[in-house]
Design a protein around this motif. Sequence first.
Motif, short mmCIF file in Angstrom:
data_model
loop_
_atom_site.label_atom_id
_atom_site.label_comp_id
_atom_site.label_asym_id
_atom_site.label_seq_id
_atom_site.Cartn_x
_atom_site.Cartn_y
_atom_site.Cartn_z
N ARG A 18 16.81 16.40 0.37
CA ARG A 18 15.92 15.39 -0.20
C ARG A 18 15.81 14.19 0.73
NH1 ARG A 18 16.56 10.79 -3.45
NH2 ARG A 18 18.81 11.12 -3.45
N CYS A 19 14.60 13.74 0.96
CA CYS A 19 14.37 12.57 1.82
C CYS A 19 14.82 11.31 1.08
CB CYS A 19 12.90 12.47 2.19
SG CYS A 19 12.50 11.03 3.20
N PHE A 20 15.70 10.55 1.69
CA PHE A 20 16.19 9.32 1.07
C PHE A 20 15.20 8.17 1.23
CE2 PHE A 20 20.86 10.73 1.71
CZ PHE A 20 20.77 11.54 0.60
N ARG A 21 14.33 8.24 2.23
CA ARG A 21 13.37 7.15 2.44
C ARG A 21 12.39 7.05 1.28
NH1 ARG A 21 10.79 4.41 7.01
NH2 ARG A 21 9.69 2.74 5.95
N CYS A 22 11.90 8.21 0.81
CA CYS A 22 10.91 8.21 -0.27
C CYS A 22 11.51 8.70 -1.59
CB CYS A 22 9.72 9.08 0.09
SG CYS A 22 10.09 10.84 0.27
N ALA A 23 12.81 8.97 -1.61
CA ALA A 23 13.52 9.48 -2.79
C ALA A 23 12.91 10.80 -3.28
CB ALA A 23 13.53 8.44 -3.90
N GLY A 24 12.39 11.58 -2.34
CA GLY A 24 11.83 12.88 -2.69
C GLY A 24 10.44 12.82 -3.32
N ASN A 25 9.75 11.69 -3.19
CA ASN A 25 8.40 11.55 -3.75
C ASN A 25 7.31 11.88 -2.76
OD1 ASN A 25 9.28 10.65 -6.30
ND2 ASN A 25 9.58 8.59 -5.48
N GLY A 26 7.60 11.77 -1.47
CA GLY A 26 6.59 12.04 -0.44
C GLY A 26 5.77 10.83 -0.04
N THR A 27 5.90 9.73 -0.79
CA THR A 27 5.17 8.51 -0.45
C THR A 27 6.11 7.31 -0.56
OG1 THR A 27 4.43 8.18 -2.73
CG2 THR A 27 2.94 9.39 -1.27
N VAL A 28 5.76 6.24 0.14
CA VAL A 28 6.52 4.99 0.07
C VAL A 28 5.55 3.83 -0.03
CG1 VAL A 28 8.55 5.81 1.35
CG2 VAL A 28 6.63 4.87 2.60
N LEU A 29 6.02 2.71 -0.57
CA LEU A 29 5.24 1.49 -0.61
C LEU A 29 5.60 0.62 0.58
CD1 LEU A 29 5.33 0.45 -4.37
CD2 LEU A 29 3.36 1.23 -3.06
N LEU A 30 4.60 0.25 1.34
CA LEU A 30 4.80 -0.60 2.51
C LEU A 30 3.78 -1.72 2.50
CD1 LEU A 30 5.08 2.16 5.27
CD2 LEU A 30 6.96 0.97 4.17
N THR A 31 4.10 -2.78 3.23
CA THR A 31 3.09 -3.81 3.43
C THR A 31 2.00 -3.22 4.31
OG1 THR A 31 4.10 -4.73 5.42
CG2 THR A 31 4.82 -5.66 3.29
N GLN A 32 0.84 -3.82 4.30
CA GLN A 32 -0.24 -3.31 5.13
C GLN A 32 0.14 -3.35 6.60
OE1 GLN A 32 -3.62 -5.63 3.81
NE2 GLN A 32 -4.25 -4.01 2.41
N ARG A 33 0.89 -4.36 7.00
CA ARG A 33 1.31 -4.46 8.41
C ARG A 33 2.25 -3.30 8.77
NH1 ARG A 33 -0.01 -6.57 13.35
NH2 ARG A 33 1.76 -6.04 14.65
N GLN A 34 3.21 -3.00 7.90
CA GLN A 34 4.13 -1.89 8.17
C GLN A 34 3.36 -0.57 8.25
OE1 GLN A 34 6.60 -2.59 4.73
NE2 GLN A 34 8.32 -3.28 6.00
N THR A 37 0.84 -1.19 0.00
CA THR A 37 0.00 0.00 0.00
C THR A 37 0.88 1.24 0.00
OG1 THR A 37 -1.81 1.10 1.13
CG2 THR A 37 -0.22 -0.01 2.52
N GLU A 38 0.45 2.27 -0.69
CA GLU A 38 1.20 3.51 -0.76
C GLU A 38 0.75 4.43 0.38
OE1 GLU A 38 2.56 6.73 -4.16
OE2 GLU A 38 0.70 5.62 -4.43
N VAL A 39 1.71 4.87 1.17
CA VAL A 39 1.41 5.73 2.31
C VAL A 39 2.34 6.95 2.31
CG1 VAL A 39 0.59 3.81 3.74
CG2 VAL A 39 2.98 4.48 3.85
N THR A 40 1.95 7.96 3.05
CA THR A 40 2.80 9.13 3.23
C THR A 40 4.11 8.71 3.87
OG1 THR A 40 0.86 10.52 3.50
CG2 THR A 40 2.93 11.40 4.32
N CYS A 41 5.20 9.23 3.39
CA CYS A 41 6.51 8.86 3.91
C CYS A 41 6.59 9.17 5.40
CB CYS A 41 7.60 9.63 3.16
SG CYS A 41 9.26 9.30 3.79
#
Length: 80
Positions: free
Chosen positions: A31-47, A8-12
């Motif tokens: 620049r945020c390295f976690r989201c590579a400057g996109n503002g969102t990240v893909l995580l499992t639903q549990r994460q 699922t895509e969530v806010t970084c």
Amino acid sequence: MNAAAKMTEVTCPKCDGAKRIDGFGHVESGRCFRCAGNGTVLLTQRQAYDINAARVTDAAQVVANNARTAAQNAWLAKLP
């Protein structure tokens, strides 16, 4: 991680969707390295659930601290 885990895509959680971190302006303009400057990240639903639960807990602690501070300030205001 299970290969069939639903993503699922969530806010970084690191930059909170801001795409940059002000305190690191000296490194690639913050620049945020976690989201590579996109503002969102893909995580499992549990994460995603775990991150949201941590945010709710943090918010509850802020509310409790604010209430405690207000009560202390009211008590101090009553002192001569």
